[in-house]
Design an enzyme around this catalytic site. Sequence first.
Site, PDB file in Angstrom:
ATOM      1  N   CYS A 112      -5.889   0.411   7.225  1.00 27.69           N
ATOM      2  CA  CYS A 112      -5.650   0.914   5.864  1.00 27.69           C
ATOM      3  C   CYS A 112      -6.782   1.868   5.468  1.00 27.69           C
ATOM      4  O   CYS A 112      -7.961   1.497   5.497  1.00 27.69           O
ATOM      5  CB  CYS A 112      -5.582  -0.253   4.882  1.00 27.69           C
ATOM      6  N   HIS A 171      -2.130  -3.866   5.136  1.00 24.87           N
ATOM      7  CA  HIS A 171      -1.854  -3.463   6.521  1.00 24.87           C
ATOM      8  C   HIS A 171      -3.149  -3.093   7.224  1.00 24.87           C
ATOM      9  O   HIS A 171      -4.072  -2.576   6.589  1.00 24.87           O
ATOM     10  CB  HIS A 171      -0.871  -2.285   6.558  1.00 24.87           C
ATOM     11  N   ASP A 215       0.465   3.846   1.647  1.00 30.67           N
ATOM     12  CA  ASP A 215       0.445   4.484   2.976  1.00 30.67           C
ATOM     13  C   ASP A 215       1.853   4.854   3.461  1.00 30.67           C
ATOM     14  O   ASP A 215       2.774   4.037   3.404  1.00 30.67           O
ATOM     15  CB  ASP A 215      -0.202   3.489   3.961  1.00 30.67           C
ATOM     16  N   CYS A 247       0.841  -1.201   0.000  1.00 22.38           N
ATOM     17  CA  CYS A 247       0.000   0.000   0.000  1.00 22.38           C
ATOM     18  C   CYS A 247       0.880   1.258   0.000  1.00 22.38           C
ATOM     19  O   CYS A 247       1.988   1.265   0.516  1.00 22.38           O
ATOM     20  CB  CYS A 247      -0.914   0.006   1.231  1.00 22.38           C
ATOM     21  N   ARG A 291       3.013   5.088   6.243  1.00 21.93           N
ATOM     22  CA  ARG A 291       3.493   4.337   7.422  1.00 21.93           C
ATOM     23  C   ARG A 291       4.013   2.952   7.048  1.00 21.93           C
ATOM     24  O   ARG A 291       4.288   2.140   7.924  1.00 21.93           O
ATOM     25  CB  ARG A 291       2.349   4.199   8.450  1.00 21.93           C
TER      26      ARG A 291
HETATM   27 CO    CO Z   1      -3.316   1.332   3.122  1.00 20.19          CO
END
Ligand code: CO
Length: 212
Positions: free
Chosen positions: A101, A98, A44, A42, A46
């Site tokens: 998400c 994750h 993201d 992803c 993080r």
């Molecule tokens: Co995500």
Amino acid sequence: MRQYEDILEDNLEWVGKKLSLDKDYFKRLSEGQKPPFLYIGCSDSRMPIDTFTQSEPGSFFIHRNIANQIFSNDMNCLATLEYAVDVLEVEHIIVSGHYNCGGIKAAHDKCRKSNILSSWLMPIKKIEVEHKEELNEIEDEDERLDRLTELNVLEQLKHLFELAIVRNKIESGKYPKIHGWILDIRHGEIIEIEVPIEEWKSKGIIPTEYNK
Ligand code: CO
């Protein structure tokens, strides 16, 4: 909040640190790559997989998009996959989602704010509908989203196994092992998802030549 100038300064500090430990570090890095892993994850912020696995540059060939989707008409993903499999000859392909998400949550919430994003996330909505019975049995909303996150990784693994690039490789006998992960962002740990290999083989999703 870090400022733009900070990240440039921090880059120079990192270069200095690396060179003080190994003066040929960047010379070697520039010579070429032979990463053992293709990572599809992803977008993201993080989820920097290098950080979570204490990896140096050169470990992961990477494709990331919102909610780690694999589509047979996504040229970006296919080109990355083909290069990783045919040229770099990676030994492992990891598809990772994750918990917490935003993409999964937005799909669940039906995300009416953005047309493009709602189109991108529509397949996740479909996964949710297909597994409605199982998901409805989970009372806690966060736990239900966690399960949807896992089901999404399993669905993307199916897509991966169904791509000609991957199937041809498996049928040739020399192929990368394929793994599903969830990054438990609440604890920092990687969870391996059990892939029902035999069941998927019997359904024709995985070529019979594939062995774990
Ligand atoms: Co995500």
